[in-house]
Motif scaffolding. Structure first.
Motif, PDB file in Angstrom:
ATOM      1  N   SER A  93      -1.697  -3.908  10.867  1.00 41.35           N
ATOM      2  CA  SER A  93      -1.583  -3.456  12.522  1.00 41.35           C
ATOM      3  C   SER A  93      -1.154  -2.543  12.972  1.00 41.35           C
ATOM      4  O   SER A  93      -0.528  -1.745  12.731  1.00 41.35           O
ATOM      5  N   ARG A  94      -1.434  -2.446  14.495  1.00 40.76           N
ATOM      6  CA  ARG A  94      -1.220  -1.442  15.030  1.00 40.76           C
ATOM      7  C   ARG A  94      -1.321  -2.193  16.652  1.00 40.76           C
ATOM      8  O   ARG A  94      -1.435  -3.286  17.136  1.00 40.76           O
ATOM      9  N   VAL A  95      -0.768  -1.204  17.786  1.00 39.12           N
ATOM     10  CA  VAL A  95      -0.926  -1.230  19.147  1.00 39.12           C
ATOM     11  C   VAL A  95      -2.095  -0.425  19.380  1.00 39.12           C
ATOM     12  O   VAL A  95      -1.674   0.987  19.870  1.00 39.12           O
ATOM     13  N   PRO A  96      -3.145  -1.068  19.588  1.00 39.18           N
ATOM     14  CA  PRO A  96      -4.002  -0.414  19.982  1.00 39.18           C
ATOM     15  C   PRO A  96      -4.576  -0.167  20.960  1.00 39.18           C
ATOM     16  O   PRO A  96      -4.823   1.156  21.897  1.00 39.18           O
ATOM     17  N   ALA A  97      -3.576  -0.685  22.344  1.00 36.80           N
ATOM     18  CA  ALA A  97      -3.236  -0.425  23.877  1.00 36.80           C
ATOM     19  C   ALA A  97      -2.038  -1.070  23.603  1.00 36.80           C
ATOM     20  O   ALA A  97      -0.609  -1.716  24.002  1.00 36.80           O
ATOM     21  N   TYR A  98      -1.110   0.295  25.072  1.00 32.57           N
ATOM     22  CA  TYR A  98       0.322   0.027  25.299  1.00 32.57           C
ATOM     23  C   TYR A  98       0.803   0.948  26.877  1.00 32.57           C
ATOM     24  O   TYR A  98       1.673   1.840  26.724  1.00 32.57           O
ATOM     25  N   SER A  99      -0.765   0.513  27.647  1.00 37.94           N
ATOM     26  CA  SER A  99      -0.176   1.044  28.224  1.00 37.94           C
ATOM     27  C   SER A  99      -0.612   2.303  29.111  1.00 37.94           C
ATOM     28  O   SER A  99      -0.040   3.473  28.718  1.00 37.94           O
ATOM     29  N   PRO A 100      -2.463   2.922  28.652  1.00 35.82           N
ATOM     30  CA  PRO A 100      -2.560   4.244  28.316  1.00 35.82           C
ATOM     31  C   PRO A 100      -2.343   4.546  30.034  1.00 35.82           C
ATOM     32  O   PRO A 100      -2.201   6.146  29.764  1.00 35.82           O
ATOM     33  N   GLU A 101      -2.530   3.560  31.102  1.00 36.93           N
ATOM     34  CA  GLU A 101      -1.349   4.826  32.074  1.00 36.93           C
ATOM     35  C   GLU A 101      -0.319   5.490  32.180  1.00 36.93           C
ATOM     36  O   GLU A 101      -0.240   6.409  32.787  1.00 36.93           O
ATOM     37  N   ALA A 102       0.639   5.291  31.231  1.00 38.49           N
ATOM     38  CA  ALA A 102       1.965   5.773  30.271  1.00 38.49           C
ATOM     39  C   ALA A 102       1.519   7.619  30.134  1.00 38.49           C
ATOM     40  O   ALA A 102       2.259   8.174  30.675  1.00 38.49           O
ATOM     41  N   VAL A 103       0.188   7.192  29.365  1.00 40.48           N
ATOM     42  CA  VAL A 103      -0.323   9.021  28.537  1.00 40.48           C
ATOM     43  C   VAL A 103      -1.044   9.491  29.643  1.00 40.48           C
ATOM     44  O   VAL A 103      -0.655  10.988  29.665  1.00 40.48           O
ATOM     45  N   ALA A 104      -1.653   9.113  29.826  1.00 44.50           N
ATOM     46  CA  ALA A 104      -2.424   9.344  31.531  1.00 44.50           C
ATOM     47  C   ALA A 104      -1.684   9.954  32.763  1.00 44.50           C
ATOM     48  O   ALA A 104      -1.737  11.540  33.087  1.00 44.50           O
ATOM     49  N   GLU A 105      -0.052   9.093  32.806  1.00 45.30           N
ATOM     50  CA  GLU A 105       0.630  10.135  33.883  1.00 45.30           C
ATOM     51  C   GLU A 105       1.141  11.109  33.198  1.00 45.30           C
ATOM     52  O   GLU A 105       1.239  11.736  34.131  1.00 45.30           O
ATOM     53  N   HIS A 106       1.401  11.601  32.448  1.00 44.82           N
ATOM     54  CA  HIS A 106       2.341  12.297  31.303  1.00 44.82           C
ATOM     55  C   HIS A 106       1.106  13.348  31.627  1.00 44.82           C
ATOM     56  O   HIS A 106       1.437  14.706  31.484  1.00 44.82           O
ATOM     57  N   THR A 107      -0.491  13.381  31.215  1.00 49.85           N
ATOM     58  CA  THR A 107      -0.790  14.317  31.485  1.00 49.85           C
ATOM     59  C   THR A 107      -0.813  15.191  32.473  1.00 49.85           C
ATOM     60  O   THR A 107      -0.974  16.299  32.447  1.00 49.85           O
ATOM     61  N   LEU A 108      -1.186  14.310  33.567  1.00 48.14           N
ATOM     62  CA  LEU A 108      -0.970  14.915  34.456  1.00 48.14           C
ATOM     63  C   LEU A 108       0.198  15.701  35.192  1.00 48.14           C
ATOM     64  O   LEU A 108      -0.181  16.664  35.743  1.00 48.14           O
ATOM     65  N   ALA A 109       0.879  15.126  34.155  1.00 45.02           N
ATOM     66  CA  ALA A 109       1.986  15.421  34.902  1.00 45.02           C
ATOM     67  C   ALA A 109       2.747  17.542  34.116  1.00 45.02           C
ATOM     68  O   ALA A 109       3.063  18.148  34.538  1.00 45.02           O
ATOM     69  N   LEU A 110       2.353  17.296  33.500  1.00 46.64           N
ATOM     70  CA  LEU A 110       1.731  18.637  32.515  1.00 46.64           C
ATOM     71  C   LEU A 110       0.951  19.391  33.279  1.00 46.64           C
ATOM     72  O   LEU A 110       1.016  21.335  33.611  1.00 46.64           O
ATOM     73  N   ILE A 111      -0.118  18.891  33.419  1.00 47.41           N
ATOM     74  CA  ILE A 111      -1.077  19.281  34.314  1.00 47.41           C
ATOM     75  C   ILE A 111      -0.566  20.184  35.655  1.00 47.41           C
ATOM     76  O   ILE A 111      -0.918  21.421  35.947  1.00 47.41           O
ATOM     77  N   LEU A 112       0.098  19.658  35.617  1.00 42.96           N
ATOM     78  CA  LEU A 112       1.022  20.390  37.309  1.00 42.96           C
ATOM     79  C   LEU A 112       1.594  21.155  37.173  1.00 42.96           C
ATOM     80  O   LEU A 112       2.044  22.080  38.021  1.00 42.96           O
ATOM     81  N   THR A 113       2.626  20.260  36.304  1.00 46.58           N
ATOM     82  CA  THR A 113       3.868  21.605  35.260  1.00 46.58           C
ATOM     83  C   THR A 113       3.243  22.630  35.646  1.00 46.58           C
ATOM     84  O   THR A 113       3.688  23.764  36.087  1.00 46.58           O
ATOM     85  N   LEU A 114       1.993  22.896  34.642  1.00 46.77           N
ATOM     86  CA  LEU A 114       1.712  24.359  34.589  1.00 46.77           C
ATOM     87  C   LEU A 114       0.997  24.816  35.474  1.00 46.77           C
ATOM     88  O   LEU A 114       1.548  25.770  36.039  1.00 46.77           O
ATOM     89  N   ASN A 115       0.584  24.116  36.171  1.00 42.77           N
ATOM     90  CA  ASN A 115      -0.300  25.047  37.754  1.00 42.77           C
ATOM     91  C   ASN A 115       0.687  25.746  38.686  1.00 42.77           C
ATOM     92  O   ASN A 115       0.540  26.309  38.957  1.00 42.77           O
ATOM     93  N   ARG A 116       1.348  24.450  38.909  1.00 39.91           N
ATOM     94  CA  ARG A 116       2.532  25.085  39.912  1.00 39.91           C
ATOM     95  C   ARG A 116       3.503  25.196  39.368  1.00 39.91           C
ATOM     96  O   ARG A 116       4.974  25.803  40.654  1.00 39.91           O
ATOM     97  N   LYS A 117       3.781  25.672  38.305  1.00 35.52           N
ATOM     98  CA  LYS A 117       5.228  26.536  37.692  1.00 35.52           C
ATOM     99  C   LYS A 117       6.050  25.919  38.378  1.00 35.52           C
ATOM    100  O   LYS A 117       7.604  26.176  38.416  1.00 35.52           O
ATOM    101  N   LEU A 118       6.383  24.333  37.969  1.00 34.24           N
ATOM    102  CA  LEU A 118       7.834  23.781  38.216  1.00 34.24           C
ATOM    103  C   LEU A 118       8.762  23.811  36.584  1.00 34.24           C
ATOM    104  O   LEU A 118       9.853  23.452  38.166  1.00 34.24           O
ATOM    105  N   HIS A 119       8.592  23.912  36.087  1.00 31.73           N
ATOM    106  CA  HIS A 119       9.415  24.446  35.193  1.00 31.73           C
ATOM    107  C   HIS A 119      10.511  25.735  35.172  1.00 31.73           C
ATOM    108  O   HIS A 119      11.858  26.057  35.434  1.00 31.73           O
ATOM    109  N   LYS A 120       9.682  26.924  35.783  1.00 37.90           N
ATOM    110  CA  LYS A 120      10.413  28.011  35.958  1.00 37.90           C
ATOM    111  C   LYS A 120      10.603  27.638  37.802  1.00 37.90           C
ATOM    112  O   LYS A 120      12.060  28.639  38.684  1.00 37.90           O
ATOM    113  N   ALA A 121       9.908  27.064  38.491  1.00 42.86           N
ATOM    114  CA  ALA A 121      10.174  26.884  39.797  1.00 42.86           C
ATOM    115  C   ALA A 121      12.194  26.005  40.145  1.00 42.86           C
ATOM    116  O   ALA A 121      12.874  26.191  40.488  1.00 42.86           O
TER     117      ALA A 121
END
Length: 328
Positions: A93-121
C-alpha cells in the motif's frame, strides 16, 4: 499486529503512534536494504519510506521472514519491485494523496527564492550588507510556466501559479478536465520545453520518465530557463543539468530531490566529508537552491500520511483492499 517502521525519525514516531496507538510498532532508524534486512525479522508487516530499497531479492527474503504487508508512507513507489511482491503474495500500500498543497507550496518557495535571491539576501543582511546589487529578479506575473505531470500536486501548483497571473502550459499522457478548467493549456513536451520560462516537474519516476531531462531536452529549452524538481531525483540527468548550468542554458535550478539522495538526505552530515562529487559540484553554483526532500514536510501532510498508513495496515490485516491506496 507487529510492524517494523524503517527510516524512522522522531516525527514519524510521533505521528504514527498518534494515528495508530493500537498497533505495535517498532521504530528503526536504519533504511531497509540488503544489509539491514535482518532487522525485519519478527514483524508481520513493515513500513518504509522513499529511500528504502525493496528489490526482488529483498522482497523474497521478506516473504521468507513471514512479512505479509509492505506499507509505503509516501506516494511514489519506484523503490519497490511490485511484480516480485505480487509473486510472493505480499500486499503493498501507499499514500496516494497527503496534502498536495504542501509540495505545491514548496515548489513556489523554490521559484521565489531563486528569482528574488532570498537565500543571498538573507546571508547579506546577517553580515550587515544591505546592498541590493546582484539581487535583481523578475515579475512572476505574466511568465509562462510549464508543468510536467498534472496529478494532484501538479494541479495544486497550477492553481497557485494561475492566481499569481502566470500562463500555464501542461504535459501529461492523461489529460485532466479539472486542469483544463483552470485555463491551463495542454501541449506537446517539445512545445512546453521551448516556450516555458519556468519548468516544474510533478510526475512519478518510471522507466519511461527516468532521466527525461537530459542534454537533448535541455537544448530545446529557452536560454536561462528555471528548472524545478520536487518530484523524484531520477527524472533529471544530473550531469546533463550541470552542463546546462555551465553553459548558462539553465539560469536557475531548484531541487528538493536528487537522484543519489539515498546516501545524503534526511541525515545530519554536517560533521562528515560528503563523498558525492556530483552533488558537491551542484552546490558550487550561485543560481542553485537545494532542499533535502522536505516538500512534503508540513503538519497537515504528516498527519494525513500517518492516518492513511495506519488505515492501510489495518485493512491489510483484515484481508481487505482499498483500490486507491493498494498497489498489490
Amino acid at each position: 499486529m507487529k510492524v517494523g517502521v524503517f527510516s524512522a525519525k522522531q516525527y514519524d514516531r510521533d505521528s504514527l503512534l498518534q494515528a495508530g496507538p493500537d498497533i505495535e510498532m517498532s521504530f528503526i532508524e536504519a533504511r531497509l536494504n540488503q544489509q539491514t534486512l535482518p532487522l525485519a525479522a519478527g514483524f508481520d508487516a513493515i513500513c518504509v519510506f522513499v529511500n528504502d530499497q525493496l528489490d526482488k531479492n529483498v522482497i523474497q527474503q521478506l516473504k521468507d521472514m513471514g512479512i505479509r504487508h509492505i506499507a509505503l508512507r509516501c506516494a511514489g513507489f519506484n523503490n519497490i519491485d511490485l511484480d516480485a511482491a505480487k509473486q510472493c503474495g505480499i500486499s503493498v500500500s501507499r499514500v496516494p494523496a497527503y496534502s498536495p498543497e504542501a509540495v505545491a507550496e514548496h515548489t513556489l518557495a523554490l521559484i521565489l527564492t531563486l528569482n528574488r535571491k532570498l537565500h543571498k539576501a538573507y546571508n547579506r543582511i546577517k553580515e550587515g550588507n544591505f546592498s541590493i546589487e546582484g539581487l535583481l529578479g523578475f515579475n512572476l506575473c505574466g511568465k509562462t510556466v510549464g508543468i510536467v505531470g498534472t496529478g494532484r500536486i501538479g494541479l495544486a501548483t497550477i492553481r497557485i501559479l494561475r492566481g499569481i497571473g502566470c500562463r500555464i502550459l501542461c504535459y501529461d499522457p492523461v489529460e485532466s478536465q479539472e486542469v483544463s478548467a483552470t485555463g491551463a493549456q495542454y501541449v506537446t513536451l517539445n512545445t512546453l520545453f521551448s516556450e516555458s520560462d519556468i519548468i516544474s516537474l510533478h510526475c512519478p519516476l518510471t522507466p519511461s520518465t527516468h532521466h527525461m531531462i537530459d542534454d537533448a531536452c535541455i537544448e530545446k529549452m529557452q536560454h536561462g530557463v528555471m528548472l524545478i524538481n520536487t518530484s523524484r531525483g531520477g527524472l533529471i540527468d544530473t550531469s546533463a543539468v550541470i552542463r546546462g548550468l555551465k553553459n548558462r542554458k539553465i539560469g536557475y535550478l531548484g531541487l528538493d530531490v536528487y537522484e543519489m539522495e539515498g546516501d545524503l538526505f534526511f541525515e545530519d552530515l554536517s560533521n562528515e566529508i560528503i563523498q558525492d562529487d556530483v552533488f558537491l559540484r551542484l552546490l558550487t553554483f550561485p543560481n542553485v537552491v537545494i532542499t533535502g526532500h522536505q516538500g512534503f514536510f508540513t503538519q497537515q501532510a504528516l498527519k494525513q500520511i500517518a492516518v492513511t498508513t495506519v488505515n492501510n495496515l489495518k485493512l491489510a490485516f483484515e484481508g481487505q483492499h482499498d483500490d486507491t491506496s493498494f498497489l498489490v
